[in-house]
Each structure stands twice: as C-alpha cells, then as structure tokens.
Scaffold this active site. Structure first.
Site, short mmCIF file in Angstrom:
data_model
loop_
_atom_site.label_atom_id
_atom_site.label_comp_id
_atom_site.label_asym_id
_atom_site.label_seq_id
_atom_site.Cartn_x
_atom_site.Cartn_y
_atom_site.Cartn_z
CG HIS A 1 -1.70 -1.20 1.46
ND1 HIS A 1 -3.00 -1.39 1.06
CD2 HIS A 1 -1.32 -2.36 2.08
CE1 HIS A 1 -3.41 -2.60 1.43
NE2 HIS A 1 -2.41 -3.21 2.04
CB SER B 1 12.05 22.70 -15.74
OG SER B 1 11.15 23.78 -15.83
#
Ligand code: ARG
Length: 432
Positions: A159, A281
């Site tokens: 999980h 970026s």
C-alpha cells in the site's frame, strides 16, 4: 493513384477521393511489410514452378527481379507511395514493368488476402524474436543488479506504506523472473503463429494443386495453416497475440518506471539516474526531471491502446472483410513503440545508482514487528496471540536487526534466498 488498380477489369469508374479513402495509410504501412511480402512472393513463384504453372525461365526471371527489388527496398531506392493501392499492387506493377507478361503471371493461385497474411506473419515472427531477445537482455541485467546488491537493505512496501525490511536484490530479481517468463511467453506465441497461410488464396483455396508444404518449408514455417477459411479468420488474431505478449512486457516496464519515478524523488532518494535519462525544465532552473522513465511508463498505454483498437476491428463474420486492413496500423504502432521502449530498459537498469544510506534510514524499528510475531509463534505462542502482543509493543521497539532479518527470510524466493542461480539456469535455457 496513378497506377491502375489490380482489380480494374477495364473501364472501372475510379473516384480519386474514394480510392484514397480505401487505401488510407495502407501504402505507407506496407513499407514495413514489403520485404516480407517480396520474400513470400519468391517462395510462391518457386512453388508455382514446382507444379508446372511457371516454366523454368519464367520462374528464374521472376525470382531474380524479386531479389533485386528486395535490394532496392533495403537500400531505400524503392519506396511505396500513393501511386499504388497497397504494397502487393506495387510488387506486381514493378514485376510487370520489368518483365512484361511474365510479371503478370505472378499472382496465379494467390489472393492479396493470403499475401497480406503471409507477409504479416513473417513480420510478426521477427518482432516476436526481438521481444524474446529484449526480454532476455532485460532479465539478464536485472539478475546482474540483483546479484551485486543481493543483501543491500531496502524498505519493503505494501500500500506504499513501510512494511518489512527487504533488499535491492529482491526488487531487481522480481523483474528478472518476470522478464524470463515473458521471454517464454514470446517463444510460445511464436510457435502459435508459426503456420503458413500462403496458398489459401481468398479463403477458399484454388483449383490448382499448390505445393503448400514446400512453400511453408521455404519460408521456414514449422507447419501449414491448413483450413483456408481459418487462415482468413486468423487475420488480426495472431497480431493480437503478439501485441498481448508485448503488453505483458510493457506492464513490467510501467511498474518499474513507476518505482523509479518514486525512488528518484527527493522524498525517497533511493536511486539516482545519470543525466542522459533526465531533462531540465524550461522555466524552473532547479529541475531535473525523469522524462525518459515517464515516457517508458506511457509506452504501456500506447501498446494497450493498440491492442484495444486491433481487437475492436475483429468483430466480423467469417472470411475476409476489408475492415481487416484496419488491424495493420495499430499492429505496427504498438509493436514499434513497445519494442523501442524495451530497447532503452537494459541501459536504464544498468545505470541506477543506489543510495544505500538513504534506504537503510528508511527502515524503522516498527518494520521488524512481523519478524518478532513470527519468531514468537515459532517458539510455540499461537500466532494470533503473538500478533497482539507485538502490536502492543510497537512503540517501544528500538532494535534494527536488518541483516539478520534479511538473512532469515530463507525460504526460496525470500530476500535471504533469491534463487538467482535457478533464474540464471532458466534464462540460459531460453537463450539456447
Ligand atoms: N490492403 C489490404 C489489407 O490489408 C490487402 C488485401 C485486399 N484484399 C481485398 N480483397 N480487397 O487487407
């Protein structure tokens, strides 16, 4: 379309716009199938010669023209364009241009329906061979990495929550074993499609005693696809099988890419990748982004989409329907994109750098709770009681017996017993 269509009996009314719609992208796509179509044409000619439909001279002329066409295609001097309806028409037009009436004999006893089937099948055979090699190469690299960091601690998650201590070895060999299974799957898929459809013509055979076995042998198929109608009905189905095998590989690539995109974050910081796998970026000077990993993850969706599209085109009655042409584009797109993605993976696996200290820090005392409960159970306490007892002690747990915890997971397949030599043997037997 400057060339007269193959099916024009003379005086057919040909609407340019409709012809373009019929051909669609087919001509461009057939460029991928063209070498296979030519090789199958050579086998067909030899078969016609063996049953006396073509004499020795005719067969020789056709085979040598087809062989030089193969060279022209390989060297980029013969490229399909809108002059033709499809690759099959282009081959016949070329032969007729070169050999006149002899060229016009090549289509005796075959249909474009079995022609496209056989070319596609030869193409699929090559693509599955590439999948097999790629899967084995990836498995090989994961085994190497698993061996090198067999006992390097890494948190184990369920999980996405910290669960128990684990290792880099376990994580890497999970992918190794899966890719070994995928190689086996691709080999099985190869055997499934290894049947020669040539000689089934439009799906009903022809009034000639074609040497189907001889043609299949010449093309290296292990069996003849016997039933003429089944051959047509398998169009798209075998393509789908190949895409399914590839999809299995991409499911792993997607999962691995997901793991990496988490593990390379500052939050996890378990793995760093060399600059060539990242980009910057355009606005944020501080960024290095794992674009390669993300596009690998996205490749799975491309293959999945191609699979769905191909499958949707197969809702058809028996026999050839032109809808089947619509299976070609997703087949080529899916296989090209999926195999291109797999080709990047070995280098990526080889280049991961692990931050061992960060992974060790992420293993907290509470993660030994399960070990402790099982230890008590082994000493005779009923497991449910041990579970409750340890549950009450969690807050006070302090020890970090990481190495011991790992070594004690000693049943086959646990982090203390990865079974890498068993995997290695399986891998080698699939390479043989
Ligand atoms: N381009 C066609 C295809 O890919 C070739 C077969 C055409 N056959 C026909 N009966 N119109 O399916």
């Amino acid at each position: 379309m400057a060339e007269q269509p193959l099916w024009d009996k003379g005086g057919a009314s040909i609407d340019e716009r409709i012809m373009r719609f019929l051909a669609g992208e087919d001509v461009r796509l057939d460029q991928h199938l063209l070498p296979y179509d030519i090789r199958a044409s050579i086998a067909h000619v030899n078969g016609l010669h063996r049953i006396g439909i073509l004499d020795g001279q005719e067969a020789k002329a056709l085979v040598s023209a087809l062989e030089s066409l193969l060279d022209l295609v390989a060297t980029g001097q013969f490229v399909l364009d809108e002059r033709y309806e499809d690759g099959h028409s282009a081959i016949e037009a070329h032969l007729t241009e070169q050999l006149g009436d002899i060229g016009r004999k090549v289509h005796t006893g075959r249909s474009r329906n079995d022609q496209v089937l056989v070319a596609t099948r030869l193409y699929l055979r090559d693509q599955l061979a590439r999948l097999n090699i790629a899967a084995l190469d990836i498995a090989e690299m994961f085994i190497e990495r698993a061996k090198a960091d067999a006992a390097t601690p890494m948190p184990g998650y369920t999980h996405l929550q910290r669960a128990v201590p684990s290792t880099v070895g376990l994580w890497c060999s999970a992918f190794a074993e899966s890719f070994i299974d995928i190689a086996a799957l691709s080999q099985g898929m190869s055997r499934w499609i290894d049947a020669c459809p040539l000689g089934t013509a439009a799906g009903y055979g022809v009034n000639l005693e074609l040497d189907r076995q001889g043609v299949a042998d010449e093309l290296g198929f292990t069996r003849v696809q016997i039933n003429a109608m089944y051959a047509q009905n398998s169009r798209g189905r075998f393509e789908l099988g190949a895409l399914h095998a590839l999809h299995q590989a991409l499911l792993d690539v997607r999962r691995f890419a997901w793991d990496l995109s988490l593990f390379t974050t500052e939050e996890f910081g378990f793995v760093t990748l060399p600059d060539r796998f990242t980009t910057g970026s355009s606005i944020m000077p501080n960024k290095r982004n794992p674009d390669v990993v993300e596009l690998l993850r996205a490749s799975c969706g491309v293959v999945e989409g191609a699979t769905a599209e191909l499958s949707a085109a197969l809702a058809l009655p028996s026999g050839y329907q032109r809808d089947l042409q619509a299976t070609k584009e997703p087949m080529i797109r899916g296989l090209s994109r999926g195999l291109a993605a797999l080709a990047i993976v070995p280098d990526l696996v080889a280049s991961m750098e692990f931050d061992r200290a960060r992974m060790r820090e992420a293993i907290t005392p509470a993660m030994f709770a399960t070990d402790r409960a099982i230890q008590l159970a082994a000493e005779g306490v009923p497991f449910r009681d041990a579970y409750r007892q340890v549950g009450r002690e969690i807050e006070s747990m302090k020890d970090l017996p990481i190495e011991q915890s790992i070594a004690q997971r000693s049943s086959l397949g646990g982090s203390g017993n990865l079974g890498l030599d068993v995997l290695r043997k399986r891998l080698d037997s699939l390479r043989a």
